[in-house]
Enzyme design. Sequence first.
Site, PDB file in Angstrom:
ATOM      1  CG  ASP A  99      -7.025   1.791  -1.249  1.00 28.84           C
ATOM      2  OD1 ASP A  99      -5.817   1.783  -1.546  1.00 28.84           O
ATOM      3  OD2 ASP A  99      -7.511   1.067  -0.363  1.00 28.84           O
ATOM      4  CG  HIS A 128      -4.661   0.337   3.534  1.00 27.99           C
ATOM      5  ND1 HIS A 128      -3.973  -0.491   2.691  1.00 27.99           N
ATOM      6  CD2 HIS A 128      -5.578   0.985   2.762  1.00 27.99           C
ATOM      7  CE1 HIS A 128      -4.447  -0.369   1.467  1.00 27.99           C
ATOM      8  NE2 HIS A 128      -5.421   0.526   1.479  1.00 27.99           N
ATOM      9  CB  CYS A 167      -0.967  -0.013   1.176  1.00 30.73           C
ATOM     10  SG  CYS A 167      -0.167  -0.094   2.803  1.00 30.73           S
TER      11      CYS A 167
END
Length: 654
Positions: free
Chosen positions: A470, A454, A410
């Site tokens: 995202d 994250h 991430c």
Amino acid sequence: MRLDRRQFDLTALTVLCATLLHATHFPFWLSLGLIAAIAARWLQRRRRPDWGKPPVLLRLPLTLALPIVVWLTYGNLFGLDPGSVFAVGMLVLKLGESETPRDARAVATFTSFVLMAALLFEQDMLTTLYVGLGVIPLLMLLRALEPSGHDVSQPVARELLRDGRAVALNLFAAVPLAVLVFLFLPRLAAPLWVTQGAPQGKTGLGDSMSPGNMSDLFLDDQPAFRVTFDAPVPPPTQRYWRGVVLWRYDGRTWSRAGGGPLDPGRQELRPLSPEIGYEITQEPGRQRWLFALDLPTSDAPGYSRDEDFTLAAARPIDKPLRYTLHSAPRYTLSGLNTLQRQRALRLPEGFNPRAVALGRQWAQQYAEPQQVVQAALDLIRAEFRYTLSPPPLGRQAMDDFLFETRAGYCEYFASAFAVLMRAAGIPTRVVMGYQGGYWNEAGSYMIVRQSDAHAWNEVWLDDRGWVRVDPTAAVSPDRIELGSGANAAFNRWYGSEWLLALRNRWDIANHWWTRLVVQFDEISQRGLLRGIGIDQAGWRELGIAFALGMGLLAALGLWWALRRERGDADLVDRAYARLCAKLGRRGFARTPSEGPNDYLYRVLQQRPQARAALEPLFARYLQLRYARSDVDDTAAQDFARAVRRVDLAALHGS
């Protein structure tokens, strides 16, 4: 008087248990050195007991070296970590000179403090259980040091069993007293002392991000926080737990920009879905961030949102923290001033030229910012892969990632996406927090672990305000749908259903331990007597309840002691009566006025061949019944067992 072998073994075991309890907080080499010192001293005492304690020329340099080692390791002699190392080190050094019962008692006293100090690091149920187990060898040591508590003629296993039974009974008897003190002893609103620094065993999310610095979190199965909801649980795609917002970028590392107070007149938050109410119980750590379901519509009691909608405490959170919030999973957030726009577009000179060129190319190629965003997501989806073991990156980190390695997790994707968007003229920032969470059906709460850490992005679109994007979801949708469970290959818990179920049931116990014990404070204590009509119990009411409870426990203890003494004495008398009955059935009935010595004398006059069987029994009965003010329960049981097993065949002879 010198410690015998068993007493010294228990002394060494007591020190070892205290050291092992702290070993996880120490550097590995230091823990290994302390354990080796304990083992060396034990071996020396076992193989060369005539040597006595090590010479002063060895003990003195070690004592002087301890504070130097602490200073070189931590740069300080004060604080939680240096203080615990210093305390455990002094305890190990004390073992090195322990040769007398006085030394062993000093070790036991200081070990009590060292065991308690372990609870300054962790207060979960497992640590508390370890501390309780560490008390057992300490109490066995104190019992072995009693003048009448150690019989060298008895086998070691039998002595340990007897002492273990006595210690277990003492601990069991202490539980009601401990509960009474915990519940009713009036406590202060704030402690008399605090430790310097937050717990060092749990790090959590920091206030910066660079490729690779979150990798340890993905393998950390420790809970970050637990959540109970007032409404239905949000679906996985809405489980974004907002933490820190990062604006500044130096070519490799993203960091915060300060975050001023929230200005409702300039920043307008409009919920597009019903708000969700929930309560979070956050675990302690080094950081001071509070986490909220994206996006919080209210402040937590005592904690205000800043302009980034981040909640933070004034100091690192050093104990479990419970707070309530409301959030809107779908929303519009407007408000971007000139300074923020400049900050959200700034890129450092001389870094990632290929990534910057690609972003500028997209800005010329596409008319709408949404098209640029989609182009970046399409690129990531088509040509990149998600992995927790990405190749290393060089100075031009994002160029290496976008055009060479094309593998990461991430923080790689969020960082590269932000660079591309800023190069294309779209204000972008990075948000760090957690994504996902496991719903514990049995406990009716959600647990979010460190492995759920994250990073994602927010882009500014003039017609919509700040919009969450995202990029990790583009390359790995399972990471969003399954949370950290998508990383099963990297986490042992997710490879087995029964291990996962066991872990979650254990977490329920830890959850209630935290709520009922760790978070039991002055406010909770004042509400204890609400059931009898006292809404807010003060010191006077709590003191009365405490005194009444102590009186009741004292009465119960006295009753038990008298009952036990009478019971042990009755056991001896019953066993003696059984012996007399056995003799009576063989023609040697005892007269009511006949004492044990006269009775034995009369039997042995007629049957001298029974002397070996009867004389030890009568001598033991006289010792138990008349030579002591109290009767040891083990000795009474041994006497009763001997009476049951005695062979009276010799009484049939002439």
